[in-house]
Design a protein around this motif. Structure first.
Motif, short mmCIF file in Angstrom:
data_model
loop_
_atom_site.label_atom_id
_atom_site.label_comp_id
_atom_site.label_asym_id
_atom_site.label_seq_id
_atom_site.Cartn_x
_atom_site.Cartn_y
_atom_site.Cartn_z
N ALA A 60 0.81 -1.22 0.00
CA ALA A 60 0.00 0.00 0.00
C ALA A 60 0.83 1.26 0.00
CB ALA A 60 -0.94 0.01 1.20
N ARG A 61 2.07 1.19 0.50
CA ARG A 61 2.85 2.41 0.68
C ARG A 61 3.23 3.01 -0.67
NH1 ARG A 61 6.67 2.89 -2.06
NH2 ARG A 61 8.59 1.67 -2.10
N ARG A 62 3.08 4.32 -0.77
CA ARG A 62 3.39 5.05 -2.01
C ARG A 62 3.52 6.54 -1.69
NH1 ARG A 62 0.57 2.71 -5.37
NH2 ARG A 62 -0.30 1.17 -3.94
N SER A 63 4.01 7.29 -2.65
CA SER A 63 4.12 8.74 -2.47
C SER A 63 2.77 9.40 -2.72
CB SER A 63 5.15 9.32 -3.44
OG SER A 63 6.45 8.83 -3.15
N LEU A 184 10.25 5.56 6.96
CA LEU A 184 9.27 6.64 7.05
C LEU A 184 8.02 6.32 6.24
CD1 LEU A 184 11.67 9.71 6.81
CD2 LEU A 184 10.17 9.21 8.74
N TYR A 185 8.22 5.76 5.05
CA TYR A 185 7.08 5.36 4.24
C TYR A 185 6.25 4.28 4.94
CZ TYR A 185 7.94 7.76 -0.24
OH TYR A 185 8.06 8.69 -1.24
N LEU A 186 6.94 3.26 5.48
CA LEU A 186 6.23 2.13 6.09
C LEU A 186 5.50 2.54 7.36
CD1 LEU A 186 8.94 -0.65 5.57
CD2 LEU A 186 6.86 -0.27 4.23
N VAL A 194 0.06 9.97 5.27
CA VAL A 194 0.63 9.98 3.92
C VAL A 194 1.92 10.79 3.91
CG1 VAL A 194 -1.58 9.67 2.75
CG2 VAL A 194 -0.75 11.98 3.22
N GLY A 195 2.79 10.46 2.96
CA GLY A 195 4.05 11.19 2.87
C GLY A 195 4.64 11.12 1.48
N CYS A 196 5.72 11.84 1.30
CA CYS A 196 6.41 11.84 0.01
C CYS A 196 7.87 12.22 0.22
CB CYS A 196 5.76 12.84 -0.95
SG CYS A 196 6.49 12.82 -2.61
N ALA A 197 8.78 11.37 -0.27
CA ALA A 197 10.21 11.67 -0.19
C ALA A 197 10.55 12.81 -1.14
CB ALA A 197 11.03 10.43 -0.55
#
Length: 228
Positions: A60-63, A184-186, A194-197
Motif C-alpha cells: 500500500a505504501r506510495r508517495s 518513514l514510508y512504512l 501519507v508522505g512523500c520523499a
C-alpha cells in the motif's frame, strides 16, 4: 588521510555536488530567519504501531502529493519520528542519522518553526516562528510547503563515521538514509498517514534553515500529512 582530512574532503564534495543544482528563484532571506534558541519541548511518549499485516503495508505504501489541509497531532508526529529511527540500522551501528522537522502551517500544537528530534519524547525547538518563506525557497518544488503541514529532513553527521571509515562511507551514508526513508514510508502507511520523499532542495539553504553544523549534511526530506 587523517580523519579530519576525510571529513573536510567529504564536506567539500557534498558542497560541490550541491552547487550543480540551480537553486529556487524564490528569495532565501537568512536575516529574516527566527533566532536560534536552546529551548527543548516534550513530545508524547510513542505508542505501539497499529497491528497491520506487513505485506499489506508494503504493497500500500506510495508517495502522495495531495494531503488533507489539516494539522498533524503531536502524538502522531512523535510516533513517526520514533518508530522510523528506532528500527533503522546503519553501517557499523554508527548513529550518524538524525531527523529535523519543520512545522510550516499554523494550528499545530508545537507551533510553527524548526525542530530537531533528540530521542523518545523530546525535541529541541531550534527556530520557533514562521519559516515558511525560507522553507519554500529551499525546495525546488515549493508547493510541498503549501500542502503538507510538516516536512522532515534526514541529516547525516559525517564526523564520527569518518573517524572510523574511509571516504567511501560517504556512499554508504546515503544507503543508510535510503533505509530510513523507506521506514518513514512504512511507518506512515501503518499509521494511516501519507508522505512523500523529497530530494530536490538546496543543501546550503536547508543547512542554514536547520542551523546545522558544517559536518551535518541534509541528505533527504520527507513531507508528512494526513490523507485527503
Amino acid at each position: 588521510m587523517t580523519a579530519l582530512e576525510r571529513v573536510e574532503a567529504v564536506v567539500s564534495l557534498h558542497a560541490a555536488l550541491d552547487r550543480t543544482v540551480a537553486p529556487s528563484e524564490l528569495l532565501f532571506d537568512e536575516a529574516a530567519l527566527p533566532p536560534v534558541t536552546p529551548e527543548f519541548v516534550e513530545l508524547p511518549a510513542p505508542t505501539p504501531l497499529p497491528a497491520r499485516d506487513f505485506p499489506d503495508i508494503l504493497q500500500a505504501r506510495r508517495s502522495h502529493y495531495n494531503p488533507a489541509q489539516v494539522a498533524l497531532g503531536i502524538g502522531e508526529l512523535s510516533n513517526v519520528l520514533h518508530h522510523s529511527l528506532v528500527s533503522s540500522p546503519t553501517a557499523g551501528g554508527m548513529r550518524e542519522l538524525t531527523l529535523s522537522f519543520v512545522v510550516s502551517h499554523p494550528g499545530h500544537s508545537l507551533g510553527a518553526g524548526v525542530y530537531r528530534y533528540i530521542q523518545e519524547g523530546r525535541a529541541e525547538a531550534v527556530r520557533p516562528g514562521d519559516v515558511q518563506g525560507n522553507l519554500r525557497a529551499s525546495l525546488l518544488q515549493p508547493e510541498f510547503v503549501d500542502v503538507f503541514p510538516v516536512l522532515l529532513f534526514v541529516v547525516a553527521d559525517v564526523e564520527a563515521p569518518l573517524e572510523k571509515y574511509a571516504m567511501r562511507h560517504y556512499r554508504t551514508m546515503h544507503v543508510d538514509a535510503g533505509v530510513l526513508v523507506q521506514n518513514l514510508y512504512l511507518v506512515t502507511e501503518a499509521m494511516g498517514l501519507v508522505g512523500c520523499a523529497i530530494a530536490g532542495f538546496t543543501d546550503a539553504r536547508v543547512a542554514s534553515l536547520l542551523n546545522l553544523a558544517t559536518t551535518q549534511l541534509p541528505v533527504m526530506a520527507f513531507a508528512l500529512g494526513r490523507p485527503s
